[in-house]
Design a protein around this motif. Structure first.
Motif, PDB file in Angstrom:
ATOM      1  N   HIS A  83       0.846  -1.192   0.000  1.00  0.00           N
ATOM      2  CA  HIS A  83       0.000   0.000   0.000  1.00  0.00           C
ATOM      3  C   HIS A  83       0.877   1.237   0.000  1.00  0.00           C
ATOM      4  O   HIS A  83       1.880   1.296   0.711  1.00  0.00           O
ATOM      5  N   ARG A  87      -3.444   3.459  -0.677  1.00  0.00           N
ATOM      6  CA  ARG A  87      -3.921   2.811  -1.908  1.00  0.00           C
ATOM      7  C   ARG A  87      -3.268   1.446  -2.073  1.00  0.00           C
ATOM      8  O   ARG A  87      -2.052   1.326  -2.002  1.00  0.00           O
ATOM      9  N   ASP A  88      -4.073   0.431  -2.297  1.00  0.00           N
ATOM     10  CA  ASP A  88      -3.589  -0.929  -2.502  1.00  0.00           C
ATOM     11  C   ASP A  88      -2.985  -1.046  -3.895  1.00  0.00           C
ATOM     12  O   ASP A  88      -3.689  -0.913  -4.899  1.00  0.00           O
ATOM     13  N   LEU A  89      -1.671  -1.291  -3.949  1.00  0.00           N
ATOM     14  CA  LEU A  89      -0.997  -1.434  -5.235  1.00  0.00           C
ATOM     15  C   LEU A  89      -1.046  -2.859  -5.760  1.00  0.00           C
ATOM     16  O   LEU A  89      -0.961  -3.074  -6.958  1.00  0.00           O
TER      17      LEU A  89
END
Length: 127
Positions: A83, A87-89
């Protein structure tokens, strides 16, 4: 410098605090440079606040710009979701285990992103 032994970690932090006490270490970083700072250590955050260049934090223990969530540690290594800024990558697999290796990977991801690597390139490089 620091191993798994808590005494080594304390010694490393004490050394960093001593070296950075007069902020000379931060003078080595140009304004257009970059500092990935481990937010797990409060002293590192205090010191990094004096940097003239952009700073991004990382940690497996405290809120940071770069975080690992859903960490699974096993004999075959570590699995996590990377993250950045909440935001989750995506998923990352490390062939080594240990929360300290996950934390090191977060610092690498921060620096690699600054160098222009994509998430896919970073995830592949960490595996």
């Amino acid at each position: 410098m620091a191993g798994k032994n808590p005494e080594h970690l304390r010694d490393a932090v004490a050394l960093l605090e001593q070296v950075a006490a007069d902020w000379r270490v931060l003078d080595l970083l140009p304004e257009d440079g970059f500092l990935a700072a481990c937010a797990t250590w409060g002293s590192v955050i205090r010191i990094s606040g004096r940097a003239r260049c952009p700073v991004e934090t990382y940690s497996v223990e405290r809120p940071a710009d770069w975080e690992a969530r859903g960490i699974s540690l096993g004999a075959d290594g570590a699995r996590l979701r990377l993250h950045r800024g909440g935001r989750d990558l995506g998923p990352v697999r490390l062939t080594v285990g240990g929360a300290h290796n996950v934390e090191n990977a977060l610092g690498v991801a921060a620096a690699a992103t600054r160098l222009g690597l994509s998430f896919a390139e970073i995830a592949a490089g960490l595996e």
